[in-house]
Design a protein around this motif. Structure first.
Motif, PDB file in Angstrom:
ATOM      1  N   TYR A 151      -3.743   2.327  -4.292  1.00 11.23           N
ATOM      2  CA  TYR A 151      -4.359   1.057  -4.692  1.00 11.23           C
ATOM      3  C   TYR A 151      -5.794   0.951  -4.172  1.00 11.23           C
ATOM      4  CZ  TYR A 151      -5.201  -4.004  -4.720  1.00 11.23           C
ATOM      5  OH  TYR A 151      -5.750  -5.240  -4.872  1.00 11.23           O
ATOM      6  N   PRO A 152      -6.048   1.245  -2.871  1.00 11.96           N
ATOM      7  CA  PRO A 152      -7.448   1.164  -2.416  1.00 11.96           C
ATOM      8  C   PRO A 152      -8.369   2.131  -3.174  1.00 11.96           C
ATOM      9  CG  PRO A 152      -5.957   1.200  -0.525  1.00 11.96           C
ATOM     10  CD  PRO A 152      -5.123   1.497  -1.739  1.00 11.96           C
ATOM     11  N   SER A 153      -7.892   3.351  -3.472  1.00 15.57           N
ATOM     12  CA  SER A 153      -8.739   4.293  -4.220  1.00 15.57           C
ATOM     13  C   SER A 153      -8.961   3.808  -5.639  1.00 15.57           C
ATOM     14  CB  SER A 153      -8.084   5.678  -4.313  1.00 15.57           C
ATOM     15  OG  SER A 153      -7.886   6.208  -3.062  1.00 15.57           O
ATOM     16  N   VAL A 205      -1.439   4.537   1.065  1.00 11.81           N
ATOM     17  CA  VAL A 205      -1.356   5.527  -0.012  1.00 11.81           C
ATOM     18  C   VAL A 205      -0.468   5.053  -1.163  1.00 11.81           C
ATOM     19  CG1 VAL A 205      -1.793   7.498   1.492  1.00 11.81           C
ATOM     20  CG2 VAL A 205       0.565   6.713   1.138  1.00 11.81           C
ATOM     21  N   THR A 206       0.076   3.844  -1.058  1.00  8.29           N
ATOM     22  CA  THR A 206       0.899   3.305  -2.146  1.00  8.29           C
ATOM     23  C   THR A 206       0.110   3.364  -3.452  1.00  8.29           C
ATOM     24  OG1 THR A 206       1.943   1.808  -0.578  1.00  8.29           O
ATOM     25  CG2 THR A 206       2.158   1.254  -2.927  1.00  8.29           C
ATOM     26  N   SER A 207       0.715   3.892  -4.492  1.00  6.82           N
ATOM     27  CA  SER A 207      -0.010   4.034  -5.756  1.00  6.82           C
ATOM     28  C   SER A 207      -0.273   2.661  -6.358  1.00  6.82           C
ATOM     29  CB  SER A 207       0.783   4.892  -6.733  1.00  6.82           C
ATOM     30  OG  SER A 207       1.886   4.173  -7.239  1.00  6.82           O
ATOM     31  N   TYR A 208      -1.292   2.597  -7.184  1.00  7.72           N
ATOM     32  CA  TYR A 208      -1.633   1.331  -7.834  1.00  7.72           C
ATOM     33  C   TYR A 208      -0.442   0.793  -8.634  1.00  7.72           C
ATOM     34  CZ  TYR A 208      -3.854  -1.828 -11.187  1.00  7.72           C
ATOM     35  OH  TYR A 208      -4.157  -2.889 -11.982  1.00  7.72           O
ATOM     36  N   CYS A 256      -2.323  -3.781   1.185  1.00 10.28           N
ATOM     37  CA  CYS A 256      -2.384  -2.320   1.002  1.00 10.28           C
ATOM     38  C   CYS A 256      -3.860  -1.980   1.091  1.00 10.28           C
ATOM     39  CB  CYS A 256      -1.809  -1.963  -0.369  1.00 10.28           C
ATOM     40  SG  CYS A 256      -1.991  -0.216  -0.779  1.00 10.28           S
ATOM     41  N   ARG A 257      -4.274  -1.367   2.188  1.00  9.20           N
ATOM     42  CA  ARG A 257      -5.718  -1.231   2.433  1.00  9.20           C
ATOM     43  C   ARG A 257      -6.045   0.004   3.256  1.00  9.20           C
ATOM     44  NH1 ARG A 257      -6.179  -5.635   7.262  1.00  9.20           N
ATOM     45  NH2 ARG A 257      -4.293  -4.947   8.288  1.00  9.20           N
TER      46      ARG A 257
END
Lengths: 390, 390
Positions: free
Chosen positions: A131-133, B128-131, B148-149
């Motif tokens: 999510y941050p990426s 690292v949680t995916s979007y 999530c940061r």
């Protein structure tokens, strides 16, 4: 030449899918923290790279007609010396990751420019992007519509890769034959006393697999002697502890040939008590039951549910899934697991494991795992893993 | 007893950080596709698990005063038999992943309920949680504020873990001693002809590391004979090809002891031509230069920049970073890389590699990698990797 064709064919499938979805540029990423074998599947390059696929024009056609979309591929590799060898037949342009400061967002911007991707186009990035990426990508690539989704390219490639083509089936069968020879030799060596420890078993496999032309093993070999077999995946994976002694010993391994994995588990049984005998019999029966159900058109979850139900009659519970696809990864699709969301239906060309297992801190563990190929009217058990009574 | 203390101490640091940040519940995840050694660092459990940390009350104090926040930990493990052994001293409640249908979002909801986390509280999930998964979490956990940061818990643990505590330094030194004994034996065996192939070298290390009590090796051993040393990371990692023949052979390996990794690279040189000699000399000089700069207070990027500048004088370019922290992972922090964003400053207790290398498709490759501990006033080179002239 044959290789060139299969990479080009796979890329073509993705170009047509991209046209269907209206996506101009697709990025894939394989890094140490998140492996993506799709890059190898599409180019032959074994890893540490970005892959960009771009379509030249958009030729949307109905599924019945044959769309004909061409495209270009750029492989941005960490090690270009390796990429030049492994991706030579893929038609991809090879570029160095260092040219982009090792940043996917920089690389994507440069590639979009190089390929002349029109402003406002859809660019798809990996579904596993954090999510941050994702926020960074969106912030840096304001000229484009950035897609990051579960039901996108990653899902399409999972689907495509779940059904192996003729070339893939041939290589997995070859890997299975090597695996089967190893199984026979291991049985012989355990019986003769040449393999006495977990280390003996693991090192034998590591050595012999490569001697037969394999790249290596599919994953860390799990060799658990009778004192440690109660764990699903023993930790550490192997030690110098005895293997094949009184009780149940588990050996879970696979070989990797040309990128393709096998995955089998043997259980060695010696001087079992009646409870251990029962555990072993149940696992063997569960494996037979599951294999007999593995046919074209069957719902994968139904097979796993049948095994769960069989175990539950004896108040046993398997603490892991029944099986999983194998291919360029040791764990891929279909998933053979008893859960409502599991919608995988078996189709010809699917290759997966069936691996019932039961584990008990006192009795030890027993797992029996073989690799199955679904054919039009039946199935083929590619490997000959078994319970070996010592 | 000592172990109990260090896990409890580490958890305490996180509880205090959570209070500072106003976070009531923190989730960590270690899975096959995304490893997170923070779980091992906090509990001792080696993997395949979720870890939840929750604080009892929020005691915010300034950095100078000592906050005293207590909390609870639940370890949701895939294999509870293993968890009961490895996390025994961590004080964590142990629960089975299967109780939550193996779904992090289900587990989080159940844990929030069990711990009585108030509605509206902040819950942090892995950076690292995916979007797409992030959207799922937010959709399912509507009662909470989901964070999530990048600059959250993961970053805090990277920072904490970059400085090793006394227990960690002791174990890494022990691992380094084992590594050094291996290096000496390998040199002897290559010189005597006992190690003649890449496989001989790799299997020797795999066997001996475990014989010395290691869990295994830190990563796949890279043994590249003279024909393959041009690649940064040879592929496949080792084969039955000759090792130590005319030219340059690279051996990159590490051992893992109690979870902690070493990482060294030796280059074997035989009958070099003048260009190869030059390559080797430059790498040796670069290593010396870098080690001499590695001191408390130095900016990590300055060391890497000095090496890049040294190589560029001879029109050479190193295609990878100069080094990286080691610990529970083979690659952690600080990063020793020449890039503007690299803000790591060396501090006492940091342990990292220095590994200059140069690679050429015709000459082959040369890399020299050792592990360095920063002390208050100096540094300690823990390993004795070297260029070995045959």
């Amino acid at each position: 030449m044959e290789k060139e064709n299969s990479f080009a064919q796979r890329q073509k499938k993705i170009y047509n899918w991209m046209a269907e979805e209206g996506i101009n540029l697709l990025m894939l990423e394989d890094t140490e923290t998140r492996r993506d074998q799709n890059i190898r599947w599409l180019t032959g390059h074994p890893g540490d790279a970005l892959l960009f696929l771009s379509i030249d024009k958009i030729d949307k056609k109905s599924a019945d007609e044959k769309a004909d979309n061409n495209g270009k591929a750029i492989l941005v590799a960490w090690d270009i010396n390796l990429a030049k060898i492994y991706a030579a037949q893929s038609g991809a342009i090879i570029s160095s990751y260092n040219d982009f400061n090792r940043k996917p967002s920089k690389a994507i911007a440069a590639v979009a420019k190089k390929f002349g991707i029109p402003v406002g186009s859809k660019i798809e990035i990996p579904s596993v992007t954090s999510y941050p990426s994702f926020l960074d990508f969106v912030g840096e690539l304001t000229d484009f519509d950035i897609l990051c989704r579960e039901n996108g390219a990653a899902s399409e490639m999972r689907r495509l890769r779940s059904i192996k083509d003729a070339e893939e089936i041939a290589i997995i069968k070859k890997a299975a034959n090597i695996t089967n020879e190893l199984i026979n030799s291991i049985e012989e060596n355990v019986k003769s006393g040449k393999i006495k420890t977990e280390a003996d078993a693991a090192l034998f496999i590591e050595t012999e697999a490569r001697r037969q032309g394999c790249e290596g093993t599919s994953f860390d070999i799990l060799a658990a002697g009778a004192d440690r077999s109660y764990a699903i995946h023993a930790f550490p994976t192997w030690t110098h502890a005895p293997f094949g002694g009184q009780g149940l010993s588990i050996l879970d391994f696979g070989v990797k040939l040309g990128g393709y994995c096998t995955d089998v588990t043997l259980t060695f049984a010696r001087d079992l008590d009646p409870k251990q005998e029962k555990l072993v019999n149940m696992v063997e029966k569960a494996a037979k039951l599951a294999v007999s159900m593995a046919l074209n058109g069957t719902q994968a979850k139904d097979i796993a549910a049948a095994v769960d139900s069989f175990f539950s009659k004896s108040k046993k519970k398997m603490p892991h899934g029944l099986g999983h696809g194998i291919g360029l990864q040791e764990h891929e699709y279909p998933v053979i697991r008893n859960s409502n969301e599991n919608e995988w239906v078996l189709e010809p060309g699917m290759i997966f494991t069936i691996e019932p297992g039961l584990y008990d801190p006192l009795l030890g563990g027993c797992r029996l795992e073989n690799d199955i190929l679904i054919t039009d009217t039946s199935s083929e058990i590619l490997t000959n893993a078994r319970i070996i009574h010592l």
